[in-house]
Design a protein around this motif. Sequence first.
Motif, mmCIF file in Angstrom:
data_model
loop_
_atom_site.group_PDB
_atom_site.id
_atom_site.type_symbol
_atom_site.label_atom_id
_atom_site.label_comp_id
_atom_site.label_asym_id
_atom_site.label_seq_id
_atom_site.Cartn_x
_atom_site.Cartn_y
_atom_site.Cartn_z
ATOM 1 N N LEU A 380 0.822 -1.214 0.000
ATOM 2 C CA LEU A 380 0.000 0.000 0.000
ATOM 3 C C LEU A 380 0.855 1.263 0.000
ATOM 4 N N ARG A 381 2.025 1.184 0.579
ATOM 5 C CA ARG A 381 2.946 2.332 0.578
ATOM 6 C C ARG A 381 3.359 2.686 -0.846
ATOM 7 N N LEU A 382 3.366 1.677 -1.719
ATOM 8 C CA LEU A 382 3.810 1.883 -3.103
ATOM 9 C C LEU A 382 2.658 2.198 -4.059
ATOM 10 N N TYR A 383 1.423 2.228 -3.519
ATOM 11 C CA TYR A 383 0.273 2.695 -4.299
ATOM 12 C C TYR A 383 -0.097 4.070 -3.751
ATOM 13 N N PRO A 384 0.480 5.145 -4.278
ATOM 14 C CA PRO A 384 0.333 6.464 -3.672
ATOM 15 C C PRO A 384 -1.103 6.947 -3.521
ATOM 16 N N ASP A 385 -1.963 6.706 -4.542
ATOM 17 C CA ASP A 385 -3.331 7.229 -4.438
ATOM 18 C C ASP A 385 -4.306 6.225 -3.809
ATOM 19 N N HIS A 386 -3.857 4.978 -3.593
ATOM 20 C CA HIS A 386 -4.672 3.944 -2.941
ATOM 21 C C HIS A 386 -5.990 3.707 -3.657
ATOM 22 N N THR A 387 -6.046 4.008 -4.971
ATOM 23 C CA THR A 387 -7.272 3.747 -5.740
ATOM 24 C C THR A 387 -7.027 2.575 -6.685
ATOM 25 N N GLY A 388 -8.108 2.043 -7.220
ATOM 26 C CA GLY A 388 -7.981 0.925 -8.144
ATOM 27 C C GLY A 388 -8.214 -0.411 -7.455
ATOM 28 N N ILE A 389 -8.166 -1.468 -8.245
ATOM 29 C CA ILE A 389 -8.511 -2.798 -7.751
ATOM 30 C C ILE A 389 -7.443 -3.371 -6.828
ATOM 31 N N ASP A 390 -6.161 -3.240 -7.178
ATOM 32 C CA ASP A 390 -5.105 -3.845 -6.356
ATOM 33 C C ASP A 390 -5.101 -3.328 -4.915
ATOM 34 N N PRO A 391 -5.120 -2.000 -4.690
ATOM 35 C CA PRO A 391 -5.195 -1.527 -3.299
ATOM 36 C C PRO A 391 -6.453 -2.015 -2.581
ATOM 37 N N ALA A 392 -7.569 -2.104 -3.316
ATOM 38 C CA ALA A 392 -8.810 -2.590 -2.702
ATOM 39 C C ALA A 392 -8.656 -4.049 -2.281
ATOM 40 N N LEU A 393 -8.008 -4.861 -3.114
ATOM 41 C CA LEU A 393 -7.777 -6.260 -2.753
ATOM 42 C C LEU A 393 -6.904 -6.366 -1.509
ATOM 43 N N LEU A 394 -5.925 -5.476 -1.379
ATOM 44 C CA LEU A 394 -5.066 -5.471 -0.186
ATOM 45 C C LEU A 394 -5.878 -5.118 1.057
ATOM 46 N N ARG A 395 -6.763 -4.129 0.936
ATOM 47 C CA ARG A 395 -7.610 -3.746 2.073
ATOM 48 C C ARG A 395 -8.540 -4.897 2.476
ATOM 49 N N LEU A 396 -9.056 -5.601 1.481
ATOM 50 C CA LEU A 396 -9.940 -6.728 1.798
ATOM 51 C C LEU A 396 -9.169 -7.844 2.497
ATOM 52 N N GLU A 397 -7.900 -8.012 2.140
ATOM 53 C CA GLU A 397 -7.091 -9.010 2.844
ATOM 54 C C GLU A 397 -6.744 -8.543 4.257
ATOM 55 N N GLN A 398 -6.645 -7.238 4.450
ATOM 56 C CA GLN A 398 -6.515 -6.710 5.817
ATOM 57 C C GLN A 398 -7.761 -7.060 6.629
ATOM 58 N N ALA A 399 -8.916 -6.966 5.977
ATOM 59 C CA ALA A 399 -10.165 -7.314 6.659
ATOM 60 C C ALA A 399 -10.186 -8.788 7.027
ATOM 61 N N MET A 400 -9.675 -9.643 6.138
ATOM 62 C CA MET A 400 -9.625 -11.076 6.444
ATOM 63 C C MET A 400 -8.707 -11.351 7.632
ATOM 64 N N CYS A 401 -7.616 -10.605 7.703
ATOM 65 C CA CYS A 401 -6.714 -10.772 8.852
ATOM 66 C C CYS A 401 -7.405 -10.347 10.146
ATOM 67 N N LEU A 402 -8.243 -9.307 10.069
ATOM 68 C CA LEU A 402 -8.996 -8.877 11.250
ATOM 69 C C LEU A 402 -9.966 -9.971 11.704
ATOM 70 N N VAL A 403 -10.547 -10.692 10.734
ATOM 71 C CA VAL A 403 -11.426 -11.814 11.099
ATOM 72 C C VAL A 403 -10.628 -12.853 11.865
ATOM 73 N N ARG A 404 -9.424 -13.168 11.370
ATOM 74 C CA ARG A 404 -8.559 -14.141 12.056
ATOM 75 C C ARG A 404 -8.229 -13.686 13.478
ATOM 76 N N GLN A 405 -8.169 -12.364 13.652
ATOM 77 C CA GLN A 405 -7.848 -11.809 14.976
ATOM 78 C C GLN A 405 -9.091 -11.561 15.817
ATOM 79 N N ARG A 406 -10.231 -12.081 15.332
ATOM 80 C CA ARG A 406 -11.515 -12.026 16.039
ATOM 81 C C ARG A 406 -12.097 -10.606 16.135
#
Length: 465
Positions: A380-406
């Motif tokens: 995400l540090r290398l996607y300066p504007d954080h727009t587009g599909i790739d940054p969104a996929l990274l955010r969704l994987e952050q959400a999955m990690c939050l599920v793992r962390q309850r």
Amino acid sequence: MGHKPSCAASTRARALVNGWTIDMAVAAIVECCGVTRLRAHRFARGWTRARAVSELIALCDGLALDRPNPDAEQLGAWERSARMPRAQTIDLLCRLYRTDAQGLGLSGGYRADVCSPVTVFTPPVAPDVPVTERAAAPGSPDVSDPFDAVARAHRRAIERTLASTTLTTGELESLDGKLLTLRRDYVSDPPMVMLARLLTTLEEVRQYSEERQPALVQVRLSEMIAVLSTLTADALMKLGRKEQARDWYGTGKSAADDSGNRELRTRVRVQAAMLPFYYGPLTEAAALAHEAVLLNRGRPSATGAFAAAAEARIKARQGDEDGARASIAQARGLFERSRQAALEDDAWAFPYRRLQLYLSGAFTALGDTVQAGRAQEEALRLYPDHTGIDPALLRLEQAMCLVRQRSVSEACQLARDTYLAVPGDHRTQILGTRAADVIKITPKEARPRAARELGELLALPSGGT
């Protein structure tokens, strides 16, 4: 015709994207380009005149009908209304284009007794044999042998054929420039917009490929078709058009194999693995990724790293932890040794941030939230504007990690906000599929209201709000 052939090719590309019938495409080409309906039917199919003639001959042979013996020049005259074909030929043209005389614009104003020029058969002669070669040259050996002059003439004709090309150096460079522009624009432009542009350029390259080209030029055209077909498949995959995407990936693989370019063959296969990775079955994704790894043969390149990273992500989702971690190590090693400066604004490149995206997917599937979090932050540090599909996929994987962390409520809220933050023309089915994975990994008994709201959002047509 007032417009260039590329104008008709652009209309044909729109017809393919929008699912038009042939008749609709013909009408649009007639209106836009001002050509006859007979010519518009050929353009709507993307045929050259030589291709149309060969198709007509094949039709006659298949139906055991007498051939009209047309050539490309004669067909052009019919299409310009400079000559009128015989009634029997009109019938054959109707069969060829699967319409009637009115559909071809040949329903009236002709006389059945007005014939096109008769083609007279003449025995083949040596092409372009100069008069000086037909006579005996003083001191030349075997001057009395007529085969000598004929053989030399045929050899020169063959050499001219091998050197012939319908592509100038400037035109080939222009195609290269178009392809590079498409690769760059693909990073940020919506998939539906890119589809029309990709198909237009594909049609242009295909028409050149139909003609006899020198081997090196033909290889380059096959490489272009492989890249364009794969990007077309990727756009269709993002839009959720799975069967069409599968077909175009197949075309990309065929073109890459035809080129003989091993790195390109590797790249197309690892790209094709993304379709079953997101939509299933995973076994198919694993087979394609492993084939790409084998083709690469451990060479240190960005493409080799891409293949290993894709295999790592797939193995992680299959529950093969040891295999996934071995592939992660391989991907990192190949990338570090590749020494290739990958452009970040090129859809055909595999830069460091995309490596981190794939490692994030692998670590997330393994449940290694610490390593996944590091990869996500670095990418995400290398996607300066954080727009587009790739940054969104990274955010969704952050959400999955939050599920793992309850932290289920926080995870679903992050997934919902991420999904809604993506511009509408980028909010495609592949994004919705990945957002739905956040709900899937949440235990049913622990699903909060936020999970239900996310599910309701994703159930709306086209992800509407």
